[in-house]
Design a protein around this motif. Sequence first.
Motif, PDB file in Angstrom:
ATOM      1  N   HIS A  23       0.821  -1.207   0.000  1.00 18.96           N
ATOM      2  CA  HIS A  23       0.000   0.000   0.000  1.00 18.96           C
ATOM      3  C   HIS A  23       0.857   1.260   0.000  1.00 18.96           C
ATOM      4  CE1 HIS A  23      -3.772  -2.129   0.448  1.00 18.96           C
ATOM      5  NE2 HIS A  23      -3.263  -2.840   1.452  1.00 18.96           N
ATOM      6  N   PHE A  24       2.166   1.161   0.337  1.00 14.53           N
ATOM      7  CA  PHE A  24       3.075   2.299   0.357  1.00 14.53           C
ATOM      8  C   PHE A  24       3.847   2.372  -0.955  1.00 14.53           C
ATOM      9  CE2 PHE A  24       2.650   0.930   4.804  1.00 14.53           C
ATOM     10  CZ  PHE A  24       2.162   2.106   5.368  1.00 14.53           C
ATOM     11  N   SER A  25       4.280   3.547  -1.286  1.00 22.20           N
ATOM     12  CA  SER A  25       5.103   3.728  -2.477  1.00 22.20           C
ATOM     13  C   SER A  25       6.497   3.148  -2.242  1.00 22.20           C
ATOM     14  CB  SER A  25       5.210   5.211  -2.833  1.00 22.20           C
ATOM     15  OG  SER A  25       5.881   5.911  -1.794  1.00 22.20           O
ATOM     16  N   TYR A  26       7.251   2.991  -3.336  1.00 18.21           N
ATOM     17  CA  TYR A  26       8.607   2.435  -3.213  1.00 18.21           C
ATOM     18  C   TYR A  26       9.486   3.332  -2.346  1.00 18.21           C
ATOM     19  CZ  TYR A  26      13.343   1.132  -4.482  1.00 18.21           C
ATOM     20  OH  TYR A  26      14.668   0.782  -4.425  1.00 18.21           O
ATOM     21  N   LYS A  27       9.340   4.633  -2.491  1.00 17.21           N
ATOM     22  CA  LYS A  27      10.140   5.576  -1.704  1.00 17.21           C
ATOM     23  C   LYS A  27       9.844   5.438  -0.223  1.00 17.21           C
ATOM     24  CE  LYS A  27      11.286  10.481  -1.297  1.00 17.21           C
ATOM     25  NZ  LYS A  27      11.022  11.847  -1.826  1.00 17.21           N
ATOM     26  N   THR A  28       8.542   5.295   0.107  1.00 19.19           N
ATOM     27  CA  THR A  28       8.167   5.138   1.514  1.00 19.19           C
ATOM     28  C   THR A  28       8.689   3.819   2.078  1.00 19.19           C
ATOM     29  OG1 THR A  28       6.169   6.439   1.102  1.00 19.19           O
ATOM     30  CG2 THR A  28       6.235   5.133   3.120  1.00 19.19           C
ATOM     31  N   GLN A  29       8.570   2.737   1.277  1.00 14.13           N
ATOM     32  CA  GLN A  29       9.093   1.448   1.727  1.00 14.13           C
ATOM     33  C   GLN A  29      10.592   1.518   1.980  1.00 14.13           C
ATOM     34  OE1 GLN A  29       7.930  -1.867  -0.759  1.00 14.13           O
ATOM     35  NE2 GLN A  29       5.932  -0.950  -1.203  1.00 14.13           N
ATOM     36  N   LYS A  30      11.306   2.200   1.113  1.00 16.22           N
ATOM     37  CA  LYS A  30      12.753   2.343   1.280  1.00 16.22           C
ATOM     38  C   LYS A  30      13.082   3.099   2.555  1.00 16.22           C
ATOM     39  CE  LYS A  30      16.849   3.989  -1.202  1.00 16.22           C
ATOM     40  NZ  LYS A  30      17.325   4.671  -2.443  1.00 16.22           N
ATOM     41  N   GLN A  31      12.333   4.178   2.832  1.00 16.45           N
ATOM     42  CA  GLN A  31      12.573   4.953   4.047  1.00 16.45           C
ATOM     43  C   GLN A  31      12.259   4.147   5.295  1.00 16.45           C
ATOM     44  OE1 GLN A  31      10.148   8.417   3.442  1.00 16.45           O
ATOM     45  NE2 GLN A  31      11.688   9.467   2.174  1.00 16.45           N
ATOM     46  N   VAL A  32      11.176   3.336   5.242  1.00 22.29           N
ATOM     47  CA  VAL A  32      10.835   2.494   6.392  1.00 22.29           C
ATOM     48  C   VAL A  32      11.929   1.477   6.663  1.00 22.29           C
ATOM     49  CG1 VAL A  32       9.215   0.738   7.217  1.00 22.29           C
ATOM     50  CG2 VAL A  32       8.350   2.816   6.139  1.00 22.29           C
ATOM     51  N   MET A  33      12.465   0.853   5.622  1.00 19.41           N
ATOM     52  CA  MET A  33      13.528  -0.129   5.792  1.00 19.41           C
ATOM     53  C   MET A  33      14.786   0.519   6.354  1.00 19.41           C
ATOM     54  SD  MET A  33      12.221  -2.985   5.079  1.00 19.41           S
ATOM     55  CE  MET A  33      13.717  -3.959   5.100  1.00 19.41           C
ATOM     56  N   ILE A  34      15.112   1.717   5.890  1.00 26.26           N
ATOM     57  CA  ILE A  34      16.295   2.415   6.412  1.00 26.26           C
ATOM     58  C   ILE A  34      16.131   2.700   7.887  1.00 26.26           C
ATOM     59  CG2 ILE A  34      17.592   4.576   6.298  1.00 26.26           C
ATOM     60  CD1 ILE A  34      17.104   4.593   3.285  1.00 26.26           C
ATOM     61  N   VAL A  35      14.932   3.174   8.282  1.00 24.01           N
ATOM     62  CA  VAL A  35      14.673   3.478   9.685  1.00 24.01           C
ATOM     63  C   VAL A  35      14.762   2.220  10.540  1.00 24.01           C
ATOM     64  CG1 VAL A  35      12.918   4.277  11.313  1.00 24.01           C
ATOM     65  CG2 VAL A  35      13.308   5.533   9.198  1.00 24.01           C
ATOM     66  N   PHE A  37      16.473  -0.531   9.938  1.00 18.80           N
ATOM     67  CA  PHE A  37      17.859  -0.999  10.030  1.00 18.80           C
ATOM     68  C   PHE A  37      18.692  -0.101  10.955  1.00 18.80           C
ATOM     69  CE2 PHE A  37      17.144  -3.484   6.077  1.00 18.80           C
ATOM     70  CZ  PHE A  37      17.672  -4.690   6.520  1.00 18.80           C
ATOM     71  N   LEU A  38      18.375   1.191  11.000  1.00 17.88           N
ATOM     72  CA  LEU A  38      19.144   2.114  11.813  1.00 17.88           C
ATOM     73  C   LEU A  38      18.651   2.201  13.253  1.00 17.88           C
ATOM     74  CD1 LEU A  38      19.676   5.146   9.381  1.00 17.88           C
ATOM     75  CD2 LEU A  38      21.347   3.431  10.068  1.00 17.88           C
ATOM     76  N   LEU A  39      17.478   1.632  13.520  1.00 16.75           N
ATOM     77  CA  LEU A  39      16.878   1.795  14.841  1.00 16.75           C
ATOM     78  C   LEU A  39      17.764   1.247  15.948  1.00 16.75           C
ATOM     79  CD1 LEU A  39      14.420   2.751  16.424  1.00 16.75           C
ATOM     80  CD2 LEU A  39      13.403   0.486  16.087  1.00 16.75           C
ATOM     81  N   LEU A  40      18.261   0.014  15.801  1.00 16.13           N
ATOM     82  CA  LEU A  40      19.079  -0.602  16.851  1.00 16.13           C
ATOM     83  C   LEU A  40      20.424   0.106  17.037  1.00 16.13           C
ATOM     84  CD1 LEU A  40      19.485  -2.790  18.943  1.00 16.13           C
ATOM     85  CD2 LEU A  40      20.311  -4.314  17.129  1.00 16.13           C
ATOM     86  N   PRO A  41      21.221   0.331  15.970  1.00 17.95           N
ATOM     87  CA  PRO A  41      22.510   1.011  16.204  1.00 17.95           C
ATOM     88  C   PRO A  41      22.360   2.424  16.743  1.00 17.95           C
ATOM     89  CG  PRO A  41      22.093   0.745  13.850  1.00 17.95           C
ATOM     90  CD  PRO A  41      21.082  -0.092  14.560  1.00 17.95           C
ATOM     91  N   VAL A  42      21.335   3.164  16.272  1.00 18.08           N
ATOM     92  CA  VAL A  42      21.139   4.521  16.780  1.00 18.08           C
ATOM     93  C   VAL A  42      20.727   4.482  18.254  1.00 18.08           C
ATOM     94  CG1 VAL A  42      19.695   6.580  16.578  1.00 18.08           C
ATOM     95  CG2 VAL A  42      20.636   5.523  14.529  1.00 18.08           C
ATOM     96  N   THR A  43      19.904   3.498  18.622  1.00 16.63           N
ATOM     97  CA  THR A  43      19.507   3.359  20.027  1.00 16.63           C
ATOM     98  C   THR A  43      20.711   3.059  20.915  1.00 16.63           C
ATOM     99  OG1 THR A  43      17.322   2.545  19.348  1.00 16.63           O
ATOM    100  CG2 THR A  43      18.010   2.113  21.614  1.00 16.63           C
ATOM    101  N   LEU A  44      21.566   2.141  20.459  1.00 17.42           N
ATOM    102  CA  LEU A  44      22.772   1.828  21.226  1.00 17.42           C
ATOM    103  C   LEU A  44      23.701   3.030  21.318  1.00 17.42           C
ATOM    104  CD1 LEU A  44      23.532  -1.759  19.861  1.00 17.42           C
ATOM    105  CD2 LEU A  44      22.538  -1.145  22.074  1.00 17.42           C
ATOM    106  N   LEU A  45      23.843   3.778  20.217  1.00 14.83           N
ATOM    107  CA  LEU A  45      24.679   4.974  20.233  1.00 14.83           C
ATOM    108  C   LEU A  45      24.150   6.007  21.210  1.00 14.83           C
ATOM    109  CD1 LEU A  45      26.998   6.691  19.038  1.00 14.83           C
ATOM    110  CD2 LEU A  45      25.393   7.438  17.268  1.00 14.83           C
ATOM    111  N   ALA A  46      22.830   6.189  21.218  1.00 11.97           N
ATOM    112  CA  ALA A  46      22.236   7.159  22.131  1.00 11.97           C
ATOM    113  C   ALA A  46      22.391   6.731  23.584  1.00 11.97           C
ATOM    114  CB  ALA A  46      20.763   7.356  21.793  1.00 11.97           C
TER     115      ALA A  46
END
Length: 314
Positions: A23-35, A37-46
């Motif tokens: 239901h999401f566009s390709y751009k939105t899907q790409k942004q969701v996947m990036i977020v 993938f980055l959620l765990l390392p950014v959380t650990l960094l914070a």
Amino acid sequence: MSRSLSLSARATYRKKGNAAMRHFSYKTQKQVMIVLFLLLPVTLLAAFGIYPAVQLVRLSFTSWNGYLPGKPWVGLDNYREVFQSPELFRIFGHNAVYLLWGIVQNAVGLAFAILLNARLRGRNLYRVILFLPFILNGTAVAFMFKYMYHSQVGSLNALLSTIGFGHVAVSWLGNPDLVNHALGFAGFWRNMGFNMVIYLAALQSIPSDILEAARIDGANRQQAFVRVTLPGIVKIVELNLFLTVIGALEAFELPFLLTGGGPLGASETFVTKTMSTAFKFSDFGLASAMSVILLLLVAAVLVMQRLLMRRWSH
């Protein structure tokens, strides 16, 4: 039966997830996947990087002995005490000795990298031998050099006496004029192999056809190194020099284990002084201010080095 049900449930859940993503566009899907993938390392960094740094800055404006729950606000008093203490900045002279040995370490590491990058018999064995000290435990290296530098039973003084230089034998860790050089040499011996490996990888990344073209054009080895090789590894040189400066500013392990800052504070570094301020004199506010100043100094060195290296590379 239960296993087949669980597999079918997983397949159904996966199909529902894929259907929801459609239901999401390709751009939105790409942004969701990036977020995601980055959620765990950014959380650990914070949690383990940003939050402790913020707490360090906050603590530098307080007076705390490390035990009482209260942390009275003192403003800039800790920073004033640091900048008004000539002893603290005199300690940077000790760190300068480590920087001197670090520059020598880079030069020797680059020389060995150039030598072992050539077609030399047994070069892989030499690479392992030179890199081996870097993988040794730091505490083991410290105690090895403590024995070697011992004024009475040390192997260095015994060697000097054996070859007829017994008059040169001194207390290497007890002489205020020599102790930092002795510690700097220990750091040079341990870390030179790491610099060699980094430079060796950089040299091997330079295309051989470029060097061959330089030789065809009549360039000798020195000219090929200055005009072709050195510009090709300038980023690695910048990285190693930055690590060398940071290592010199943050020298702690060897003086802490070998001398404890002695004799008479002659081998104290800024980090050992910070640690003693916090844990020996129970002044965590002042120690935090010293740590913040060191962080700012590292950032300033990084900016200056970037500007100098950018001007040199152009």
